[in-house]
Design a protein around this motif. Structure first.
Motif, PDB file in Angstrom:
ATOM      1  N   ARG A  10       0.829  -1.186   0.000  1.00 66.53           N
ATOM      2  CA  ARG A  10       0.000   0.000   0.000  1.00 66.53           C
ATOM      3  C   ARG A  10       0.870   1.245   0.000  1.00 66.53           C
ATOM      4  N   LEU A  11       0.231   2.397   0.015  1.00 70.46           N
ATOM      5  CA  LEU A  11       0.926   3.672   0.118  1.00 70.46           C
ATOM      6  C   LEU A  11       1.195   3.988   1.579  1.00 70.46           C
ATOM      7  N   VAL A  12       2.455   4.291   1.905  1.00 71.83           N
ATOM      8  CA  VAL A  12       2.831   4.676   3.257  1.00 71.83           C
ATOM      9  C   VAL A  12       3.786   5.855   3.199  1.00 71.83           C
ATOM     10  N   GLN A  13       3.877   6.583   4.297  1.00 69.74           N
ATOM     11  CA  GLN A  13       4.800   7.705   4.388  1.00 69.74           C
ATOM     12  C   GLN A  13       6.197   7.234   4.787  1.00 69.74           C
ATOM     13  N   PRO A  14       7.233   7.964   4.397  1.00 70.95           N
ATOM     14  CA  PRO A  14       8.589   7.597   4.804  1.00 70.95           C
ATOM     15  C   PRO A  14       8.704   7.457   6.320  1.00 70.95           C
ATOM     16  N   SER A  85      11.159   1.509   8.814  1.00 71.81           N
ATOM     17  CA  SER A  85      11.907   2.697   8.382  1.00 71.81           C
ATOM     18  C   SER A  85      11.914   2.837   6.868  1.00 71.81           C
ATOM     19  N   LEU A  86      10.754   2.745   6.282  1.00 67.41           N
ATOM     20  CA  LEU A  86      10.649   2.750   4.830  1.00 67.41           C
ATOM     21  C   LEU A  86      11.109   4.068   4.232  1.00 67.41           C
ATOM     22  N   LYS A  87      11.743   3.957   3.080  1.00 64.15           N
ATOM     23  CA  LYS A  87      12.278   5.098   2.349  1.00 64.15           C
ATOM     24  C   LYS A  87      11.628   5.182   0.973  1.00 64.15           C
ATOM     25  N   PRO A  88      11.612   6.364   0.357  1.00 64.40           N
ATOM     26  CA  PRO A  88      11.052   6.468  -0.995  1.00 64.40           C
ATOM     27  C   PRO A  88      11.684   5.501  -1.986  1.00 64.40           C
ATOM     28  N   GLU A  89      12.968   5.215  -1.843  1.00 63.46           N
ATOM     29  CA  GLU A  89      13.630   4.296  -2.751  1.00 63.46           C
ATOM     30  C   GLU A  89      13.199   2.846  -2.578  1.00 63.46           C
ATOM     31  N   ASP A  90      12.402   2.561  -1.557  1.00 64.78           N
ATOM     32  CA  ASP A  90      11.818   1.236  -1.400  1.00 64.78           C
ATOM     33  C   ASP A  90      10.587   1.045  -2.274  1.00 64.78           C
ATOM     34  N   THR A  91      10.124   2.088  -2.911  1.00 64.27           N
ATOM     35  CA  THR A  91       8.950   2.009  -3.769  1.00 64.27           C
ATOM     36  C   THR A  91       9.203   1.050  -4.920  1.00 64.27           C
ATOM     37  N   GLN A 118       2.097  -3.880  -4.855  1.00 67.13           N
ATOM     38  CA  GLN A 118       2.706  -2.563  -4.983  1.00 67.13           C
ATOM     39  C   GLN A 118       2.939  -1.929  -3.623  1.00 67.13           C
ATOM     40  N   VAL A 119       4.168  -1.481  -3.402  1.00 69.49           N
ATOM     41  CA  VAL A 119       4.526  -0.705  -2.219  1.00 69.49           C
ATOM     42  C   VAL A 119       4.970   0.677  -2.687  1.00 69.49           C
ATOM     43  N   THR A 120       4.322   1.700  -2.178  1.00 73.89           N
ATOM     44  CA  THR A 120       4.675   3.072  -2.521  1.00 73.89           C
ATOM     45  C   THR A 120       4.983   3.835  -1.244  1.00 73.89           C
ATOM     46  N   VAL A 121       6.179   4.416  -1.184  1.00 75.24           N
ATOM     47  CA  VAL A 121       6.620   5.178  -0.019  1.00 75.24           C
ATOM     48  C   VAL A 121       6.765   6.631  -0.448  1.00 75.24           C
ATOM     49  N   SER A 122       5.877   7.469   0.039  1.00 75.04           N
ATOM     50  CA  SER A 122       5.856   8.867  -0.388  1.00 75.04           C
ATOM     51  C   SER A 122       5.168   9.716   0.664  1.00 75.04           C
ATOM     52  N   SER A 123       5.625  10.959   0.785  1.00 74.58           N
ATOM     53  CA  SER A 123       4.996  11.905   1.688  1.00 74.58           C
ATOM     54  C   SER A 123       3.912  12.714   1.000  1.00 74.58           C
TER      55      SER A 123
END
Length: 123
Positions: A10-14, A85-91, A118-123
């Protein structure tokens, strides 16, 4: 005959955490190494984490070492990927994979594959 079904993306924040699950139905009841791969748009598929048939050996890519944990429950035919500790580059799209035998999980020669989550890491 083989079916691997991923879930949890899913979509999560950094900085947040996420747990992926993969339920596997495989051709035999023999031993299987299992792994998680990921592929970002325009990039090659890479091995993220792997685990041996009895959880005795695990492997992690340098990019996720210390943040991700792979585990499995053979009684439930399920493998997990705990991502902290997810990072945007984990998307990426994350794929579950399996291969028969007792070999080390730190290779890319996997035989059976899921369709990805799909994993999306974004603020």
């Amino acid at each position: 005959q083989a079916q691997l079904v991923e879930s949890g993306g899913r979509l999560v924040q950094p900085g947040n955490s996420l747990r992926l699950s993969c339920v596997a139905s495989l051709p035999t009841d023999s031993a299987y190494a299992m792994a998680w791969f990921r592929q970002a748009p325009g990039k090659e598929r890479t091995l993220v984490a792997g685990i041996s048939w009895n959880s005795g050996t695990t492997f992690y890519a340098d990019s996720v070492q210390g943040r991700f944990t792979i585990s499995r429950d053979n009684a439930k035919n399920t493998v997990y990927l705990q991502m902290n500790s997810l990072k945007p580059e984990d998307t990426a799209i994350y794929y579950c994979a399996a291969k028969p035998g007792y070999a080390s999980p730190d290779t890319v020669d996997y035989t059976y594959w899921g369709q990805g989550t799909q994993v999306t890491v974004s603020s």
